[in-house]
Write a protein that holds these residues in place. Sequence first.
Motif, PDB file in Angstrom:
ATOM      1  N   ARG A  20       7.352  -5.506  -9.483  1.00  0.00           N
ATOM      2  CA  ARG A  20       6.828  -5.451  -8.120  1.00  0.00           C
ATOM      3  C   ARG A  20       5.426  -6.006  -8.077  1.00  0.00           C
ATOM      4  N   ARG A  21       5.057  -6.532  -6.923  1.00  0.00           N
ATOM      5  CA  ARG A  21       3.714  -7.079  -6.759  1.00  0.00           C
ATOM      6  C   ARG A  21       3.452  -7.249  -5.268  1.00  0.00           C
ATOM      7  N   PRO A  22       2.178  -7.280  -4.874  1.00  0.00           N
ATOM      8  CA  PRO A  22       1.865  -7.550  -3.465  1.00  0.00           C
ATOM      9  C   PRO A  22       2.111  -9.017  -3.140  1.00  0.00           C
ATOM     10  N   LEU A  23       2.445  -9.294  -1.895  1.00  0.00           N
ATOM     11  CA  LEU A  23       2.706 -10.653  -1.446  1.00  0.00           C
ATOM     12  C   LEU A  23       1.833 -11.004  -0.257  1.00  0.00           C
ATOM     13  N   ASP A  24       1.367 -12.229  -0.233  1.00  0.00           N
ATOM     14  CA  ASP A  24       0.729 -12.752   0.973  1.00  0.00           C
ATOM     15  C   ASP A  24       1.825 -13.249   1.901  1.00  0.00           C
TER      16      ASP A  24
ATOM     17  N   GLU B 204       0.818  -1.207   0.000  1.00  0.00           N
ATOM     18  CA  GLU B 204       0.000   0.000   0.000  1.00  0.00           C
ATOM     19  C   GLU B 204       0.857   1.266   0.000  1.00  0.00           C
ATOM     20  N   TRP B 205       2.088   1.154   0.498  1.00  0.00           N
ATOM     21  CA  TRP B 205       2.955   2.328   0.546  1.00  0.00           C
ATOM     22  C   TRP B 205       3.680   2.569  -0.770  1.00  0.00           C
ATOM     23  N   ILE B 206       3.983   1.518  -1.517  1.00  0.00           N
ATOM     24  CA  ILE B 206       4.832   1.718  -2.709  1.00  0.00           C
ATOM     25  C   ILE B 206       4.101   1.520  -4.037  1.00  0.00           C
ATOM     26  N   LYS B 207       2.839   1.096  -3.991  1.00  0.00           N
ATOM     27  CA  LYS B 207       2.165   0.814  -5.267  1.00  0.00           C
ATOM     28  C   LYS B 207       2.003   2.074  -6.116  1.00  0.00           C
ATOM     29  N   GLU B 208       1.938   3.244  -5.463  1.00  0.00           N
ATOM     30  CA  GLU B 208       1.811   4.489  -6.216  1.00  0.00           C
ATOM     31  C   GLU B 208       3.016   5.397  -6.003  1.00  0.00           C
ATOM     32  N   HIS B 209       4.084   4.855  -5.415  1.00  0.00           N
ATOM     33  CA  HIS B 209       5.294   5.642  -5.175  1.00  0.00           C
ATOM     34  C   HIS B 209       6.417   5.085  -6.044  1.00  0.00           C
TER      35      HIS B 209
ATOM     36  N   HIS C 112       3.853   8.295  12.051  1.00  0.00           N
ATOM     37  CA  HIS C 112       3.450   9.238  11.002  1.00  0.00           C
ATOM     38  C   HIS C 112       2.636   8.588   9.886  1.00  0.00           C
ATOM     39  N   ALA C 113       1.944   7.503  10.166  1.00  0.00           N
ATOM     40  CA  ALA C 113       1.200   6.807   9.105  1.00  0.00           C
ATOM     41  C   ALA C 113       0.123   7.680   8.475  1.00  0.00           C
TER      42      ALA C 113
ATOM     43  N   ALA D  80       5.966   9.765   2.205  1.00  0.00           N
ATOM     44  CA  ALA D  80       6.515   9.767   0.843  1.00  0.00           C
ATOM     45  C   ALA D  80       7.947  10.288   0.835  1.00  0.00           C
ATOM     46  N   ALA D  81       8.227  11.317   1.626  1.00  0.00           N
ATOM     47  CA  ALA D  81       9.580  11.864   1.683  1.00  0.00           C
ATOM     48  C   ALA D  81      10.556  10.850   2.274  1.00  0.00           C
TER      49      ALA D  81
END
Length: 216
Positions: free
Chosen positions: A30-34, A15-20, A195-196, A203-204
């Motif tokens: 890249r892909r999500p992992l269970d 969720e943090w890197i899919k749009e970063h 800081h979530a 992002a920074a």
Amino acid sequence: MKASIFILMDALGWEWIKEHPFLKEVAPYRRPLDSVLGFSTAAIPSILTGRFPEEHGRLSLFHRANGHSPFSKLKFICAMPPWMVENRYARFGVKTLARRMNDFTGYFQLYGVPLNYLPKLDVCEKRNIYAPGGIPGSTSIFDLLHEGGKSYKTYCYHDGTDAQLLSSIEADLCAGAAKFYFLYLAELDYFLHLHADDRAAAAATLQRYSDQIARL
């Protein structure tokens, strides 16, 4: 000399890197992992051994003591009235004494476990899991490297801050110190706990890690 570098970043979720654009040029795939159920004390041993928690025996920070508890000699402190011991200073003291008395090199935190329960509990991670023999009963990648006489380097919170670890691995890479490098970065997890909700700050921080890792 060609080097293999493996980096494990705690809390670097999809969720943090899919749009970063985190390491997009270096690692475009890249892909999500269970993952396995449980705390990182379950997931990381599974990554290092290729086994499920029911096989490597780790799911959380503690399990019910089967006979001896590493906190048994501290039971008089743990049994004191909560208003006297349920504070960070007493917890730090109990944790430090337990580590020294039992020669623990692994990770554990007391967090919110009531101290009066501790003499009934045992620590799951007694040894440093990023070293040979760190996961008794299972074979980790570090056991295989050691047994095979391979040149390798590991870096984790036992050795310093994330910034210090990044500096150390860069120096070792420049010196050609090994062929296999494993770097565990833990401080993103702590940052996101605080800081979530601040997406700009997150992002920074991600970008700073991305720049530093791309440099490696």
